[in-house]
Design an enzyme around this catalytic site. Structure first.
Site, mmCIF file in Angstrom:
data_model
loop_
_atom_site.group_PDB
_atom_site.id
_atom_site.type_symbol
_atom_site.label_atom_id
_atom_site.label_comp_id
_atom_site.label_asym_id
_atom_site.label_seq_id
_atom_site.Cartn_x
_atom_site.Cartn_y
_atom_site.Cartn_z
ATOM 1 N N LYS A 281 0.753 -1.224 0.020
ATOM 2 C CA LYS A 281 -0.096 0.088 0.021
ATOM 3 C C LYS A 281 0.879 1.106 -0.022
ATOM 4 C CE LYS A 281 -3.919 -2.029 2.701
ATOM 5 N NZ LYS A 281 -4.915 -1.645 1.770
ATOM 6 N N ARG A 355 -10.749 -11.035 1.768
ATOM 7 C CA ARG A 355 -11.814 -12.208 1.082
ATOM 8 C C ARG A 355 -10.931 -13.596 0.972
ATOM 9 N NH1 ARG A 355 -11.744 -8.956 -4.634
ATOM 10 N NH2 ARG A 355 -11.406 -7.360 -2.885
#
Length: 500
Positions: A281, A355
């Site tokens: 990130k 997920r």
């Protein structure tokens, strides 16, 4: 903070401070009218000065008001009479709580339940008051010097009504008890999420969950990497590969219902720090990625509230906890892992890790033969683009469950909005080398993330809450919000009433 509900005239109320409401246009609430009459027109005199207009959230503190037993009277603006919405009532309640804090009031009495709020009963308004005061009182200051820590002056809070109606008092007391349990659960969630990543590791979070469970008589089980390997949870383990902190699967079981009652299962994403893995990130605001376990903390807190309220339900909370960091052993973009249910997954983007850990967990919870499964996760930035910071997204494979969550969100003021899960979106998850890809491109990112999860929930009724936009705040008031705990507790309360 002790909270009581009593029948009390504001003029004889000997609390440190009495709070009464005035509407725009100088319309006095019933409680304010009593104060004005006893004081010889003190509130009318205030209005005549023009210093107080009754705008929603306006406050004015008055001292030594004639005819009053209390030393102080806080006048609170309620907005337009007959048009007060629940959001405005909450805004006013927050303003009152902050004014009381500023005045260092220890014992406060709120004479505000005579306020007609659109489509809200008195018990619902009592819940709004309790939770607003709790939110205003919350501070996360355990890492500050004592001198720098803000004080919490309100020790006793009284909600006052004018008529001595035994049934009404009992109903209000029940609502207050539910609101207090919700507020404690929200505060617990915020405490967990606000801790920095060097403290809140997967192991630490598991220890906090075990301690809470032990206090409330909830069964707790913690699985480590060896157990995960034996179960075939390679998606969860793949996310954890880049961290020196071992992953944990936290399982809490509350059994308040009948032995044959199928449990409600809550699954929460517990990434205690998310650097993105190899798909690193940007540095800006990466510190806020400690909040990536807000879903897990919320799921744990909801079972805490259920146990405190002794709800006649069976509830299981399962939280996969891990860090997502870059390392020589970390999963690389393009790696393929096999999930617990046998599907192979191409990890195109290691920053779509939530997920992955949820997928294996959603397979794991099949063993509980659930009535419904609700997962919650700070899953996609796309959800913030779609719905902003006011509303979470809800999707699922069962229309009734989704609608129940929407209704619970509306009642608790912790709102969600349904997004579609049309079969066509599944096309975006196709992979040329595996059964599916973990990302579906930029279009409909929130929906395709839920579509990914849906591939692991085909054997039960399931709903997914994407809380990325509502779980924490940035900027001056940076910190976890505790959402979606109010929604979850309201959903559980509604289910409990159906059983009763």
């Amino acid at each position: 903070m002790e909270i009581a509900v009593q029948c009390q005239n504001p003029t004889t109320d000997n609390s440190d401070c009495v709070v009464v409401g005035i509407y725009e246009g100088g319309i006095l609430s019933p409680a304010a009218t009593l104060v004005d009459l006893a004081s010889g027109g003190a509130l009318r005199a205030l209005l005549d000065t023009g210093d107080f207009t009754g705008d929603c959230g306006d406050t004015q503190l008055l001292y030594q008001v004639p005819g009053m037993a209390a030393a102080r009277v806080l006048v609170l603006g309620l907005g337009s009479h007959g048009k007060v919405k629940d959001s405005q009532f909450r805004k006013a309640a927050l303003a009152a709580a902050r004014a009381l804090q500023g005045a260092r009031v220890g014992r406060a009495s709120l004479h505000l339940l005579d306020t007609p709020v659109i489509r809200r009963s008195a018990p619902a308004c009592a819940k709004i008051l309790v939770q607003a005061v709790a939110d205003a009182e919350y501070h996360f200051d355990r890492h500050k010097k004592p001198a720098d820590a803000p004080q919490r002056p309100i020790s006793e809070l009284q909600l006052s009504i004018s008529e001595n109606d035994t049934a009404a008092l009992a109903e209000l007391q029940g609502a207050v008890a539910e609101a207090q349990a919700t507020a404690r659960a929200v505060a617990w969630t915020r405490d967990m999420a606000n801790e920095p990543g060097n403290i809140c590791t997967p192991t630490w979070l598991a220890e906090q969950a075990e301690a809470m469970a032990g206090r409330l008589g909830i069964k707790s089980t913690i699985l480590g990497p060896d157990a995960m390997e034996a179960l075939g949870m390679h998606l969860l383990l793949g996310v954890a590969h880049g961290s020196r902190q071992p992953p944990r699967l936290i399982i809490l079981e509350y059994r308040g219902g009948a032995e044959n009652q199928a449990p409600i299962v809550l699954v929460g994403k517990g990434i205690t720090f998310d650097a993105g893995g190899i798909s690193l990130k940007p540095a800006d605001k990466m510190d806020e990625m400690k909040y990536d376990m807000c879903g897990g903390a919320s799921a744990l807190a909801a079972i805490q509230a259920a146990a405190e309220l002794q709800l006649p339900l069976n509830i299981v909370t399962v939280v996969p906890a891990s860090e997502n960091l870059p390392d020589g052993q970390a999963t690389k973009p393009g790696d393929i892992h096999r999930s617990m249910n046998g599907l192979s997954v191409e990890v195109v983007n290691t920053d779509a890790e939530g997920r992955l850990i949820l997928a294996d967990t959603l397979t794991y919870v099949e063993r509980f033969e659930p009535d419904v499964v609700i997962d919650m996760a700070t899953l996609t930035g796309a959800c913030i683009i779609a719905l902003g910071h006011q509303t979470a997204a809800v999707m699922g494979n069962h229309e009734g469950l989704v609608h129940d969550l929407i209704a619970a969100g509306k009642e608790s003021m912790d709102r969600v909005w349904e997004l579609p899960l049309f079969e066509e979106y599944q096309e975006q998850l196709k992979s040329p080398v595996a059964d599916l890809s973990n990302v579906g491109g930029r279009p409909a990112g929130t929906i395709t993330a839920a579509c990914f999860l849906s591939r692991f929930t085909e054997n039960y009724r399931w709903a997914h809450l994407d809380i990325a936009g509502v779980a924490w705040k940035s900027g001056e008031h940076k910190g976890a919000t505790g959402r979606p705990v109010p929604l979850l507790v309201e959903y559980l309360l509604r289910r409990a009433r159906q059983v009763a």
